[in-house]
Design a protein around this motif. Structure first.
Motif, PDB file in Angstrom:
ATOM      1  N   ASN A 138       0.832  -1.065  -0.124  1.00  0.00           N
ATOM      2  CA  ASN A 138       0.276  -0.042  -0.248  1.00  0.00           C
ATOM      3  C   ASN A 138       0.902   1.279  -0.609  1.00  0.00           C
ATOM      4  O   ASN A 138      -0.268   2.503  -0.071  1.00  0.00           O
ATOM      5  CB  ASN A 138      -1.034   0.107   0.998  1.00  0.00           C
ATOM      6  N   LYS A 139       2.287   1.072   0.247  1.00  0.00           N
ATOM      7  CA  LYS A 139       3.016   2.233   0.503  1.00  0.00           C
ATOM      8  C   LYS A 139       2.935   2.759  -1.121  1.00  0.00           C
ATOM      9  O   LYS A 139       2.681   2.482  -2.426  1.00  0.00           O
ATOM     10  CB  LYS A 139       4.272   1.603  -0.031  1.00  0.00           C
ATOM     11  N   VAL A 140       3.278   4.774  -0.953  1.00  0.00           N
ATOM     12  CA  VAL A 140       3.215   5.410  -2.434  1.00  0.00           C
ATOM     13  C   VAL A 140       4.113   6.113  -2.194  1.00  0.00           C
ATOM     14  O   VAL A 140       4.434   6.603  -1.597  1.00  0.00           O
ATOM     15  CB  VAL A 140       1.770   6.530  -2.388  1.00  0.00           C
ATOM     16  N   PHE A 141       4.924   5.721  -3.680  1.00  0.00           N
ATOM     17  CA  PHE A 141       6.215   6.530  -3.910  1.00  0.00           C
ATOM     18  C   PHE A 141       5.864   7.980  -4.186  1.00  0.00           C
ATOM     19  O   PHE A 141       5.612   8.076  -4.924  1.00  0.00           O
ATOM     20  CB  PHE A 141       6.828   5.521  -4.412  1.00  0.00           C
ATOM     21  N   SER A 142       7.009   8.264  -3.420  1.00  0.00           N
ATOM     22  CA  SER A 142       6.979  10.323  -3.924  1.00  0.00           C
ATOM     23  C   SER A 142       7.478   9.913  -5.450  1.00  0.00           C
ATOM     24  O   SER A 142       8.289   9.781  -5.677  1.00  0.00           O
ATOM     25  CB  SER A 142       7.528  10.983  -3.049  1.00  0.00           C
ATOM     26  N   PRO A 143       6.459  10.649  -6.196  1.00  0.00           N
ATOM     27  CA  PRO A 143       7.792  10.800  -7.664  1.00  0.00           C
ATOM     28  C   PRO A 143       8.797  11.689  -7.686  1.00  0.00           C
ATOM     29  O   PRO A 143       8.890  12.364  -6.568  1.00  0.00           O
ATOM     30  CB  PRO A 143       6.277  12.126  -8.481  1.00  0.00           C
TER      31      PRO A 143
ATOM     32  N   PHE B 201      14.806  10.362 -15.406  1.00  0.00           N
ATOM     33  CA  PHE B 201      14.183   8.976 -15.306  1.00  0.00           C
ATOM     34  C   PHE B 201      13.189   9.536 -14.335  1.00  0.00           C
ATOM     35  O   PHE B 201      13.513  10.229 -13.559  1.00  0.00           O
ATOM     36  CB  PHE B 201      16.037   8.396 -14.895  1.00  0.00           C
ATOM     37  N   PHE B 202      12.054   9.095 -14.654  1.00  0.00           N
ATOM     38  CA  PHE B 202      10.736   9.023 -14.089  1.00  0.00           C
ATOM     39  C   PHE B 202      10.932   8.195 -12.737  1.00  0.00           C
ATOM     40  O   PHE B 202      10.370   7.220 -12.863  1.00  0.00           O
ATOM     41  CB  PHE B 202      10.150   9.440 -14.408  1.00  0.00           C
ATOM     42  N   LYS B 203      11.848   8.352 -11.815  1.00  0.00           N
ATOM     43  CA  LYS B 203      11.138   6.866 -11.204  1.00  0.00           C
ATOM     44  C   LYS B 203       9.513   6.880  -9.878  1.00  0.00           C
ATOM     45  O   LYS B 203       9.896   7.730  -9.973  1.00  0.00           O
ATOM     46  CB  LYS B 203      13.033   7.366  -9.405  1.00  0.00           C
ATOM     47  N   ASN B 204       9.854   5.498 -10.128  1.00  0.00           N
ATOM     48  CA  ASN B 204       9.007   4.957  -8.765  1.00  0.00           C
ATOM     49  C   ASN B 204       7.016   5.753  -9.636  1.00  0.00           C
ATOM     50  O   ASN B 204       6.449   6.207  -9.949  1.00  0.00           O
ATOM     51  CB  ASN B 204       8.668   5.832  -7.744  1.00  0.00           C
ATOM     52  N   PHE B 205       7.414   5.774 -11.105  1.00  0.00           N
ATOM     53  CA  PHE B 205       6.243   6.121 -12.416  1.00  0.00           C
ATOM     54  C   PHE B 205       5.173   5.522 -12.573  1.00  0.00           C
ATOM     55  O   PHE B 205       5.290   4.226 -12.354  1.00  0.00           O
ATOM     56  CB  PHE B 205       6.695   7.043 -13.528  1.00  0.00           C
ATOM     57  N   GLN B 206       3.819   6.285 -11.565  1.00  0.00           N
ATOM     58  CA  GLN B 206       2.786   4.843 -11.492  1.00  0.00           C
ATOM     59  C   GLN B 206       1.343   6.204 -12.599  1.00  0.00           C
ATOM     60  O   GLN B 206       1.784   7.321 -12.376  1.00  0.00           O
ATOM     61  CB  GLN B 206       1.612   5.234 -10.112  1.00  0.00           C
ATOM     62  N   GLU B 207       1.370   5.296 -13.421  1.00  0.00           N
ATOM     63  CA  GLU B 207       0.252   6.304 -14.076  1.00  0.00           C
ATOM     64  C   GLU B 207      -1.684   6.553 -13.464  1.00  0.00           C
ATOM     65  O   GLU B 207      -2.265   6.019 -12.972  1.00  0.00           O
ATOM     66  CB  GLU B 207      -0.312   5.498 -15.772  1.00  0.00           C
ATOM     67  N   ASN B 208      -1.095   7.855 -12.511  1.00  0.00           N
ATOM     68  CA  ASN B 208      -2.109   8.685 -11.720  1.00  0.00           C
ATOM     69  C   ASN B 208      -2.102   9.662 -12.220  1.00  0.00           C
ATOM     70  O   ASN B 208      -1.608  10.759 -12.782  1.00  0.00           O
ATOM     71  CB  ASN B 208      -2.297   7.963 -10.709  1.00  0.00           C
ATOM     72  N   GLU B 209      -3.119  10.770 -11.745  1.00  0.00           N
ATOM     73  CA  GLU B 209      -3.314  12.164 -12.267  1.00  0.00           C
ATOM     74  C   GLU B 209      -1.815  12.687 -11.280  1.00  0.00           C
ATOM     75  O   GLU B 209      -1.692  13.698 -11.244  1.00  0.00           O
ATOM     76  CB  GLU B 209      -4.378  12.733 -11.854  1.00  0.00           C
ATOM     77  N   THR B 210      -1.652  12.553 -10.362  1.00  0.00           N
ATOM     78  CA  THR B 210      -0.725  12.863  -8.955  1.00  0.00           C
ATOM     79  C   THR B 210       0.467  13.004 -10.165  1.00  0.00           C
ATOM     80  O   THR B 210       1.185  14.233 -10.588  1.00  0.00           O
ATOM     81  CB  THR B 210      -0.687  12.521  -7.864  1.00  0.00           C
ATOM     82  N   ASN B 211       1.197  12.455 -10.543  1.00  0.00           N
ATOM     83  CA  ASN B 211       2.271  11.580 -11.619  1.00  0.00           C
ATOM     84  C   ASN B 211       2.194  12.384 -12.605  1.00  0.00           C
ATOM     85  O   ASN B 211       2.514  13.323 -12.772  1.00  0.00           O
ATOM     86  CB  ASN B 211       2.754  10.317 -11.653  1.00  0.00           C
ATOM     87  N   ILE B 212       1.625  12.341 -13.310  1.00  0.00           N
ATOM     88  CA  ILE B 212       1.014  12.834 -14.586  1.00  0.00           C
ATOM     89  C   ILE B 212       1.028  14.299 -14.524  1.00  0.00           C
ATOM     90  O   ILE B 212       2.298  15.323 -14.860  1.00  0.00           O
ATOM     91  CB  ILE B 212      -0.016  12.621 -15.574  1.00  0.00           C
ATOM     92  N   LYS B 213       0.422  14.827 -13.378  1.00  0.00           N
ATOM     93  CA  LYS B 213       0.347  16.364 -13.283  1.00  0.00           C
ATOM     94  C   LYS B 213       2.414  16.543 -12.376  1.00  0.00           C
ATOM     95  O   LYS B 213       2.454  17.981 -13.126  1.00  0.00           O
ATOM     96  CB  LYS B 213      -0.245  16.874 -12.317  1.00  0.00           C
TER      97      LYS B 213
END
Length: 202
Positions: A35-40, A55-67
């Motif tokens: 459940n850990k959320v990594f900081s972009p 290099f985008f470390k710990n990229f997750q496809e969600n609105e927070t990372n896209i923003k």
């Protein structure tokens, strides 16, 4: 004999209790890690004659990372290439991409400026979506059946604006993207009769 049996029972109960506690602690730790959320984080890799690579470390496809991605590119000028897997690219006599199955992003600019001429955020399999259009003075509002912004929707939005001719008829022209609840999710600001644009992810 009775004392010996009781002794073995105590040892058995202690062993079972210890094993249960250990397993329970391990399960809680695994659940916590899942459940850990990594900081972009975006890390510079190398500058070449063609582009600046990150290099985008710990990229997750969600609105927070896209923003986070677009906040970053709006502060860094010039042509940018950003990969989600630092091992997917090699720098030998320029550069080469080895893994075309990883997520990556390309931002073409007008020289060393923040003026975008082309953006690609989806190099993987894309799905065409249809927009409902509403045209007003100086802008087009695009509505699509989605809730949360993702890379495929954003690429469709970018491609629509790129192919649309209305931006060439005025000095400035905007394209606005709305979700199914009519919430504005992104805006493209075109300048100089469609030659370059800025982008905001809301």
């Amino acid at each position: 004999m009775k004392i010996r049996i009781n002794y073995y029972l105590i040892i058995l109960l202690f062993s079972v209790s210890f094993t249960f506690c250990t397993d329970n602690k391990s399960n809680q730790e695994n659940k916590k890690n899942n459940n850990k959320v990594f900081s972009p984080e975006i890390i510079h890799l190398k500058n070449t004659y063609y582009s600046k690579f990150y290099f985008f470390k710990n990229f997750q496809e969600n609105e927070t990372n896209i923003k986070f991605l677009f906040d970053f590119i709006n502060k860094n000028n010039g042509h940018l290439d950003i990969v989600s897997d630092e091992n997917s690219i090699r720098f030998e006599d320029g550069y080469s991409v080895d893994d075309f199955n990883s997520i990556r992003f390309a931002f073409a600019r007008d020289g060393e400026t923040l003026h975008n001429t082309y953006i690609r955020v989806n190099f993987l399999n894309s799905e065409k979506i249809n927009f409902q259009e509403k045209h007003e003075k100086g802008k087009a509002k695009l509505f699509a059946n989605f809730n949360i912004l993702n890379l495929n929707i954003l690429q469709n939005f970018l491609d629509y604006a790129k192919e649309n001719e209305l931006k060439k008829s005025q000095e400035t022209y905007n394209y606005e993207l709305y979700n199914k609840d009519k919430i504005k999710k992104a805006v493209l600001y075109y300048h100089n009769f469609g030659k370059w644009f800025e982008i905001d992810i809301l």
